[in-house]
Motif scaffolding. Sequence first.
Motif, PDB file in Angstrom:
ATOM      1  N   ILE A 379     -27.748  42.198  19.830  1.00 33.09           N
ATOM      2  CA  ILE A 379     -27.984  41.352  18.324  1.00 33.09           C
ATOM      3  C   ILE A 379     -26.619  40.519  18.506  1.00 33.09           C
ATOM      4  N   ASP A 380     -26.724  39.572  18.971  1.00 31.74           N
ATOM      5  CA  ASP A 380     -25.343  39.003  19.362  1.00 31.74           C
ATOM      6  C   ASP A 380     -25.393  37.361  18.933  1.00 31.74           C
ATOM      7  N   GLY A 381     -26.308  36.797  18.230  1.00 36.43           N
ATOM      8  CA  GLY A 381     -26.553  35.409  17.522  1.00 36.43           C
ATOM      9  C   GLY A 381     -26.553  34.319  18.752  1.00 36.43           C
ATOM     10  N   ILE A 382     -27.203  34.995  20.024  1.00 39.67           N
ATOM     11  CA  ILE A 382     -27.208  33.942  20.964  1.00 39.67           C
ATOM     12  C   ILE A 382     -28.842  34.021  21.438  1.00 39.67           C
ATOM     13  N   LEU A 383     -29.229  32.441  21.726  1.00 35.26           N
ATOM     14  CA  LEU A 383     -30.802  32.196  21.906  1.00 35.26           C
ATOM     15  C   LEU A 383     -30.842  32.545  23.392  1.00 35.26           C
ATOM     16  N   GLY A 384     -30.679  33.574  23.884  1.00 33.66           N
ATOM     17  CA  GLY A 384     -30.906  34.068  25.132  1.00 33.66           C
ATOM     18  C   GLY A 384     -32.575  33.920  25.431  1.00 33.66           C
ATOM     19  N   SER A 385     -32.754  34.410  26.907  1.00 29.20           N
ATOM     20  CA  SER A 385     -34.180  34.553  27.435  1.00 29.20           C
ATOM     21  C   SER A 385     -35.074  35.430  26.561  1.00 29.20           C
ATOM     22  N   GLY A 386     -34.319  36.516  26.500  1.00 32.34           N
ATOM     23  CA  GLY A 386     -35.413  37.479  25.691  1.00 32.34           C
ATOM     24  C   GLY A 386     -35.674  37.237  24.260  1.00 32.34           C
ATOM     25  N   THR A 387     -34.603  36.615  23.461  1.00 30.43           N
ATOM     26  CA  THR A 387     -34.935  35.973  22.288  1.00 30.43           C
ATOM     27  C   THR A 387     -35.827  34.805  22.224  1.00 30.43           C
ATOM     28  N   ARG A 388     -35.691  33.979  23.250  1.00 32.44           N
ATOM     29  CA  ARG A 388     -36.623  32.841  23.075  1.00 32.44           C
ATOM     30  C   ARG A 388     -38.098  33.157  23.520  1.00 32.44           C
ATOM     31  N   VAL A 389     -38.333  34.294  24.171  1.00 29.27           N
ATOM     32  CA  VAL A 389     -39.668  34.461  24.449  1.00 29.27           C
ATOM     33  C   VAL A 389     -40.231  35.183  23.187  1.00 29.27           C
ATOM     34  N   ALA A 390     -39.190  36.096  22.602  1.00 29.88           N
ATOM     35  CA  ALA A 390     -39.865  36.494  21.324  1.00 29.88           C
ATOM     36  C   ALA A 390     -39.995  35.564  20.245  1.00 29.88           C
ATOM     37  N   VAL A 391     -39.206  34.615  20.168  1.00 31.01           N
ATOM     38  CA  VAL A 391     -39.541  33.399  19.097  1.00 31.01           C
ATOM     39  C   VAL A 391     -40.622  32.619  19.457  1.00 31.01           C
ATOM     40  N   GLN A 392     -40.937  32.576  20.775  1.00 32.57           N
ATOM     41  CA  GLN A 392     -42.215  31.754  21.123  1.00 32.57           C
ATOM     42  C   GLN A 392     -43.463  32.540  20.555  1.00 32.57           C
ATOM     43  N   LYS A 393     -43.416  33.956  20.982  1.00 38.32           N
ATOM     44  CA  LYS A 393     -44.694  34.791  20.738  1.00 38.32           C
ATOM     45  C   LYS A 393     -45.083  34.642  19.077  1.00 38.32           C
ATOM     46  N   GLU A 394     -43.815  34.777  18.286  1.00 34.89           N
ATOM     47  CA  GLU A 394     -43.910  34.805  17.055  1.00 34.89           C
ATOM     48  C   GLU A 394     -44.621  33.576  16.490  1.00 34.89           C
ATOM     49  N   GLN A 395     -43.903  32.372  17.229  1.00 38.12           N
ATOM     50  CA  GLN A 395     -44.333  31.257  16.607  1.00 38.12           C
ATOM     51  C   GLN A 395     -45.737  31.044  16.577  1.00 38.12           C
ATOM     52  N   PHE A 396     -46.192  31.283  17.815  1.00 36.79           N
ATOM     53  CA  PHE A 396     -47.895  31.368  18.270  1.00 36.79           C
ATOM     54  C   PHE A 396     -48.450  32.057  17.173  1.00 36.79           C
ATOM     55  N   ARG A 397     -47.887  33.408  17.007  1.00 36.74           N
ATOM     56  CA  ARG A 397     -48.857  34.422  15.991  1.00 36.74           C
ATOM     57  C   ARG A 397     -48.879  33.729  14.697  1.00 36.74           C
ATOM     58  N   LEU A 398     -47.858  33.010  14.297  1.00 33.61           N
ATOM     59  CA  LEU A 398     -47.641  32.479  12.906  1.00 33.61           C
ATOM     60  C   LEU A 398     -48.277  31.026  12.805  1.00 33.61           C
TER      61      LEU A 398
END
Length: 414
Positions: A379-398
């Motif tokens: 949890i570092d406040g950085i939009l790294g690759s893992g966070t980007r993937v998670a963001v994209q999946k949650e955006q799609f779900r929502l």
Amino acid sequence: MDPYTIRRSALALVFASAMASVAMAQNATPTAAPNTGGTGASQVACGGDLASFLAGVKADAIAAGADAAAADKTLAGAQIDQKVLSMDRGQGVFRQTFLEFSQRTVSQGRLDIGRQKMKQYADVFAKAEQDYGVPPGVITAFWAMETDFGAVQGNFNTRNALVTLAHDCRRPDFFRPRLIALIELVQRGDVDPATTTGAWAGEIGQTQMLPPDIIAYGTDGDGDGHVNLKTSAPDVILTTARFLQHLGFQRGQPWLQEVTVPDNLPWEKSGIGGTLTAGDWFQLGVKPRDGNTNFGSLPAALILPQGRKGPAFLTYPNYNAYLGWNQSFIYTTSAAYFATRFAGAPTYNKGTPEAGLNDVDMKALQTKLTARGYDVGKIDGILGSGTRVAVQKEQFRLGLPADGWATQSLLNAL
């Protein structure tokens, strides 16, 4: 982890040593190691009495085929550099967006100098492309980003830096072989251990190479019988091209192409790792700014560094060579864009991207994503690759446009 990924850890010394520490923090995971046992003939793997440690390094080097005299010459006078340890311990985190970083790195001044270099060394660049398939602009972009064409190579004694990091017990398994490789470079007469300087993590030369890479891919471009990456531009050009070929760069293929995108794309298919071809994207309404659709059969990923309203690019298989150089998405995409500028591409369309999250909100988002079972890393406040993937999946779900760009609207929706 691939050592060549970690090798690229010193991110653009041009932006000062703090920037170099950023990528090391992103690409290398510290590991503990016992201070006895060693490898080969050595008795001390890390830590402890420095003289005993160096004796073990010498034994390992000799067992690997090095000359005892070269080992003695390399290690004589070696010291622990506390500043290296401070740099290693104090690594920062990379918080710039693509627009911020790329506009800072891809300056008109660097473009002008790069074009002058390409003209000055036209014959060498032609040989690099002929022998290794790497265009001049690709090499020149890395040359600019790593050291400003050799102007800022680092002032750490390379021998002491590698001794320090190999002796330290955070990553000895990575740095000890680099120190032994340095002994081989000394034996070849390519390095003076007393005077050779470079980055704090041991990289040498105008495109920042670690000793094993110099041994494996170093190429004598000026015909003097040595590989000198600190002062010989021909050596730098050919060595860099050869290394990029090793990373998988394919002759005659693109690496990055700016595109425009329609409003109704299946955004969830964007991002590195997709399965579409460039032709598939063209059929979906993605249009190359340069109008070139000749590479429609190649696999292509649509990347949106700051979401669907910001700059948009198709990446081709050659983009993977950039990722092999440095896994930082922002650095890699900036370097690839830089190379397209040398190849004649215009300045990208900045678009009007939605504001990203600040540090506090990004950490809050990562905490929520972790709670939902996603692996976003630290949890570092950085939009790294893992966070980007998670963001994209949650955006799609929502039911939000799944472009991988973290915004306040997503945080609010969660």
